[in-house]
Structures are given as structure tokens and as C-alpha cells.
Design an enzyme around this catalytic site. Structure first.
Site, short mmCIF file in Angstrom:
data_model
loop_
_atom_site.label_atom_id
_atom_site.label_comp_id
_atom_site.label_asym_id
_atom_site.label_seq_id
_atom_site.Cartn_x
_atom_site.Cartn_y
_atom_site.Cartn_z
N ASP A 25 0.79 -1.25 0.00
CA ASP A 25 0.00 0.00 0.00
C ASP A 25 0.81 1.29 0.00
OD1 ASP A 25 -1.93 -1.95 0.24
OD2 ASP A 25 -2.75 -1.25 2.14
N GLU A 73 -4.63 -0.80 -1.20
CA GLU A 73 -5.94 -0.84 -0.53
C GLU A 73 -6.87 -0.02 -1.40
OE1 GLU A 73 -6.09 0.14 3.65
OE2 GLU A 73 -8.27 0.16 3.67
N LYS A 130 -6.75 -4.86 -2.86
CA LYS A 130 -7.36 -5.55 -1.71
C LYS A 130 -8.34 -4.60 -1.02
CE LYS A 130 -3.55 -4.49 1.49
NZ LYS A 130 -4.29 -3.46 2.26
N LYS A 133 -7.67 -4.77 5.08
CA LYS A 133 -6.34 -4.42 5.55
C LYS A 133 -5.36 -5.55 5.23
CE LYS A 133 -8.10 -0.65 7.24
NZ LYS A 133 -8.09 0.54 6.36
N VAL A 158 3.28 0.37 4.16
CA VAL A 158 2.56 1.12 5.19
C VAL A 158 1.14 0.57 5.36
CG1 VAL A 158 3.89 3.19 4.80
CG2 VAL A 158 1.78 2.88 3.51
N THR A 159 0.56 0.79 6.57
CA THR A 159 1.26 1.20 7.77
C THR A 159 1.62 -0.04 8.58
OG1 THR A 159 -0.78 1.45 9.09
CG2 THR A 159 0.00 3.39 7.91
N CYS A 163 -2.05 -2.40 7.82
CA CYS A 163 -2.07 -3.34 6.69
C CYS A 163 -0.86 -4.27 6.64
CB CYS A 163 -2.22 -2.57 5.38
SG CYS A 163 -3.88 -1.87 5.22
N GLN A 203 8.38 -13.91 21.45
CA GLN A 203 8.04 -15.32 21.65
C GLN A 203 8.67 -16.21 20.58
OE1 GLN A 203 3.90 -15.98 23.05
NE2 GLN A 203 3.52 -13.87 22.38
N1 TIU Z 1 -2.61 0.42 4.30
C1 TIU Z 1 -3.03 0.63 5.55
O1 TIU Z 1 -2.32 0.43 6.52
N2 TIU Z 1 -4.34 1.13 5.69
C2 TIU Z 1 -4.73 1.94 6.74
O2 TIU Z 1 -5.89 2.32 6.82
N3 TIU Z 1 -3.76 2.29 7.64
C3 TIU Z 1 -3.90 3.18 8.67
O3 TIU Z 1 -2.94 3.28 9.46
N4 TIU Z 1 -4.98 3.91 8.77
#
Ligand code: TIU
Length: 222
Positions: A25, A73, A130, A133, A158-159, A163, A203
């Protein structure tokens, strides 16, 4: 033959014949002002800093001949794949599907939904749209990875705690060995990034391994 990558919590035995790079993303919607990330109230400027590192990781993967997957996304223009519970969540200034400065928020084909030019896919690489997430939910990525014989995934993007972590957890449950490149991922919240890295490798690598890009470069190319 496996190459030992200096990783946490212990060395990751990377098999280049069975690995794919997954870049999650890296879209304008998350990194640039006026997109989805900004509409949720986030300071998007933090994310821009990793773009050169993601580009360096992509260059490494391409030199080494790895399979490369990029995810976005995104939703269909009619939002038929966007649950109302996702669209209505929170106190966003612009909601998914609304018209923003980079086109409709988080909608396929809109300017804001594109991957940043500096880390854009090249011919031969796979792009997965997709709606969730995680990268396995409502996509055909499992079939693609099975066809390739992929058993290991190197993650960036990210992030970190949304995701990327969701996709890593989905992959881990499906039997993939996952390595997250620490400086090629970012969150809007530094403490969430650090917590995600810690919980992934805790772990005895309960979700996967983490390593800086330099550890991959050193092990593979020096
Ligand atoms: N790609 C992804 O992480 N989608 C999000 O909505 N991330 C947020 O941190 N909001």
C-alpha cells in the site's frame, strides 16, 4: 541454498528460490496530503521518509530476481466491496468514495489510489487490489503464491501496525515465513511501529522476523 540474514529474534534463513517481496500500500492515498490517511486525521508526512528505503529494497529484489508483489488498498467505484461498517467508521473529513483533491478516496483507478512513482511496479511484477487491511482477504494472492511455490515473504510498506501487520499475520497463519524490513515500513504513530515490530518478533518469532535493509544487502551482496 539459504542465506542467513541477521534478524530479530534470530537469523532468518532466506531461500531466494522461494521468496517474494511484498510491498504493502505505498499509495498516494496514505502518503500524500488530501488522501485517505490524511482524511482520518493523520500526519502523513512521517510516511514519506521511507520511500527511498523501499526503493532500495525494490532495487535489491529486482537485481536478485525475486518475485515482487505490490498491494493497493482500494475499492470498486460502486463501493460494492466496501462494507458500510468500514465506510462509516470514525470521524473522517472525507469518507471512502468521496471526491477529494486526488480524486475519489480509496477508489480503484483514481489518482490518489496510485502507487507512488518512486516505488511503482515495473513490467512483470504483480499488483493486488485488496478491499481489506490484510492481503489475503478477498484477493487471489494465495493462488498466485501457490503457483509460484513461494514459501517466504519479505514485507515492506505502510502502515506497520495496520495493513502490514494484518497481512503478515494472515501469511503466518497460512504457513509462510515472514521477514519485515524495519526501515522500509512506517506508521503514523512511532510507538505503534515500535510495538508492532516488538510483538511480531516476540516469543521466538511468533508472527515473523524483523531486520534492517542493510542486513539483507550485506548478507546477499557483500
Ligand atoms: N494500508 C493501511 O495500513 N491502511 C490503513 O488504513 N492504515 C492506517 O494506518 N490507517
Amino acid at each position: 541454498m539459504a542465506v542467513a540474514i541477521a534478524a530479530e529474534p534470530y537469523a532468518f534463513a532466506l531461500d531466494e528460490a522461494s521468496v517474494a517481496l511484498v510491498v504493502i500500500d505505498m499509495q498516494r492515498d496514505f502518503v500524500e496530503p488530501g488522501g485517505f490517511g490524511a482524511s482520518l486525521g493523520n500526519d502523513v508526512s512521517r510516511l514519506e521518509a521511507i520511500v527511498p528505503t523501499v526503493a532500495r529494497l525494490l532495487a535489491l529484489a529486482r537485481r536478485r530476481g525475486w518475485r515482487v508483489i505490490h498491494t493497493r488498498e482500494s475499492h470498486r467505484p460502486d463501493l460494492s466491496d466496501c462494507p458500510p461498517a468500514k465506510r462509516s467508521r470514525g470521524n473522517a473529513t472525507l469518507r471512502i468514495g468521496d471526491e477529494g483533491p486526488m480524486g475519489r478516496i480509496l477508489v480503484q483507478g483514481e489518482p490518489g489510489n496510485a502507487i507512488l512513482a518512486a516505488v511503482a511496479p515495473i513490467a512483470g511484477e504483480t499488483v493486488i487490489d485488496k478491499p481489506g487491511k490484510g492481503m489475503f482477504y478477498a484477493t487471489d494472492i494465495a493462488d498466485i503464491l501457490a503457483k509460484w511455490g513461494t514459501t517466504q515473504l519479505v514485507f515492506a510498506g505502510v502502515t506497520t501496525e495496520v495493513c502490514v501487520q494484518t497481512s503478515m499475520r494472515e501469511a503466518n497463519d497460512r504457513g509462510f515465513e515472514c521477514l519485515l524490513v524495519e526501515d522500509a515500513t512506517q506508521s503514523y504513530f512511532e510507538e505503534f511501529k515500535q510495538a508492532a515490530l516488538a510483538m511480531i518478533r516476540a516469543q521466538g518469532a511468533i508472527v515473523g522476523w524483523t531486520a534492517p535493509l542493510s542486513a539483507l544487502e550485506k548478507a546477499l551482496e557483500s
